[in-house]
Design a protein around this motif. Structure first.
Motif, short mmCIF file in Angstrom:
data_model
loop_
_atom_site.label_atom_id
_atom_site.label_comp_id
_atom_site.label_asym_id
_atom_site.label_seq_id
_atom_site.Cartn_x
_atom_site.Cartn_y
_atom_site.Cartn_z
N LYS A 163 45.03 28.25 -80.64
CA LYS A 163 44.17 29.38 -80.42
C LYS A 163 42.86 29.16 -79.75
O LYS A 163 42.43 29.99 -78.97
N LYS A 164 42.06 28.08 -80.40
CA LYS A 164 40.75 27.80 -79.77
C LYS A 164 41.11 27.45 -78.26
O LYS A 164 40.09 27.81 -77.35
N GLU A 165 42.10 26.64 -77.89
CA GLU A 165 42.33 26.20 -76.53
C GLU A 165 42.63 27.42 -75.58
O GLU A 165 41.93 27.48 -74.52
N MET A 219 40.64 31.32 -71.62
CA MET A 219 40.29 32.62 -71.19
C MET A 219 38.85 32.87 -70.98
O MET A 219 38.49 33.79 -69.82
N ILE A 220 37.95 32.32 -71.71
CA ILE A 220 36.24 32.39 -71.14
C ILE A 220 36.28 31.83 -69.97
O ILE A 220 35.51 32.30 -69.00
N LYS A 221 36.46 30.78 -69.84
CA LYS A 221 36.65 29.89 -68.37
C LYS A 221 37.33 30.60 -67.39
O LYS A 221 36.60 30.44 -66.46
N ASP A 222 38.32 31.23 -67.48
CA ASP A 222 38.77 32.16 -66.41
C ASP A 222 38.25 33.36 -66.16
O ASP A 222 38.81 34.01 -65.51
N GLY A 223 37.29 33.76 -66.92
CA GLY A 223 36.54 34.94 -66.87
C GLY A 223 37.62 36.24 -67.28
O GLY A 223 37.19 37.40 -67.25
N ILE A 224 38.51 36.02 -68.17
CA ILE A 224 39.38 37.02 -68.63
C ILE A 224 38.60 37.66 -69.92
O ILE A 224 38.74 38.85 -70.08
N ILE A 225 38.13 36.70 -70.66
CA ILE A 225 37.16 37.55 -71.83
C ILE A 225 35.75 37.03 -71.70
O ILE A 225 35.59 35.69 -71.23
N PRO A 263 31.98 35.14 -73.29
CA PRO A 263 31.75 34.28 -74.19
C PRO A 263 31.65 34.92 -75.70
O PRO A 263 32.05 34.48 -76.71
N GLU A 264 30.87 36.03 -75.52
CA GLU A 264 30.84 36.60 -76.99
C GLU A 264 32.04 37.37 -77.45
O GLU A 264 32.12 37.14 -78.86
N VAL A 265 32.84 37.93 -76.75
CA VAL A 265 34.22 38.17 -77.31
C VAL A 265 35.09 36.64 -77.89
O VAL A 265 35.53 37.06 -78.99
N GLY A 266 35.06 35.81 -77.07
CA GLY A 266 35.80 34.53 -77.56
C GLY A 266 34.97 34.16 -78.54
O GLY A 266 35.71 33.49 -79.65
N ALA A 267 33.56 34.08 -78.70
CA ALA A 267 32.91 33.66 -80.14
C ALA A 267 33.42 34.57 -81.25
O ALA A 267 33.62 33.76 -82.45
N GLU A 268 33.49 35.74 -81.09
CA GLU A 268 33.99 36.72 -82.32
C GLU A 268 35.34 36.47 -82.44
O GLU A 268 35.54 36.37 -83.93
N LYS A 269 36.06 36.17 -81.64
CA LYS A 269 37.82 35.78 -82.27
C LYS A 269 37.67 34.50 -82.82
O LYS A 269 38.74 34.31 -83.59
N LEU A 270 36.87 33.70 -82.58
CA LEU A 270 36.98 32.37 -83.19
C LEU A 270 36.10 32.15 -84.46
O LEU A 270 36.20 31.45 -85.09
#
Length: 107
Positions: A74-76, A81-87, A89-96
């Motif tokens: 999940k983390k990977e 997705m953050i690296k590819d600009g799909i989401i 960093p804020e959304v990614g951090a929230e998901k994690l």
């Protein structure tokens, strides 16, 4: 209770004795256990199946491994997705379940 104690104590004898003591302290069959403690302990030790215990421990280890594997995957995926600009960093951090600052440290 005995299986849990087996993880804590070195021998099955100690695990059973601690389980019996705990049952007495918690009022679970305390009259019976106080009157027939040694018979109950002997019976449980006779019935204890080491193979079943090993299988139970294996299952627990597999479940833990699967859960950890899922979390790592999940983390990977989120980091990718953050690296590819799909989401963002804020959304990614929230998901994690971490802060954006913690997310930046993981990069």
């Amino acid at each position: 209770m005995i299986y849990r104690n087996k993880k804590i104590y070195d021998t099955i004898d100690i695990a059973v004795d601690k389980a019996v003591t705990q049952c007495i302290e918690e009022g679970v069959l305390s009259d019976l256990l106080l009157a027939h403690r040694s018979e109950v302990t002997d019976m449980v030790l006779t019935e204890f199946n080491e193979e079943e215990y090993i299988e139970m421990v294996k299952k627990e280890c597999i479940e833990i491994g699967e859960k950890l594997g899922f979390e790592i995957g999940k983390k990977e995926v989120i980091m990718e997705m953050i690296k590819d600009g799909i989401i963002s960093p804020e959304v990614g951090a929230e998901k994690l379940g971490i802060s954006v600052d913690e997310l930046k440290l993981k990069n």
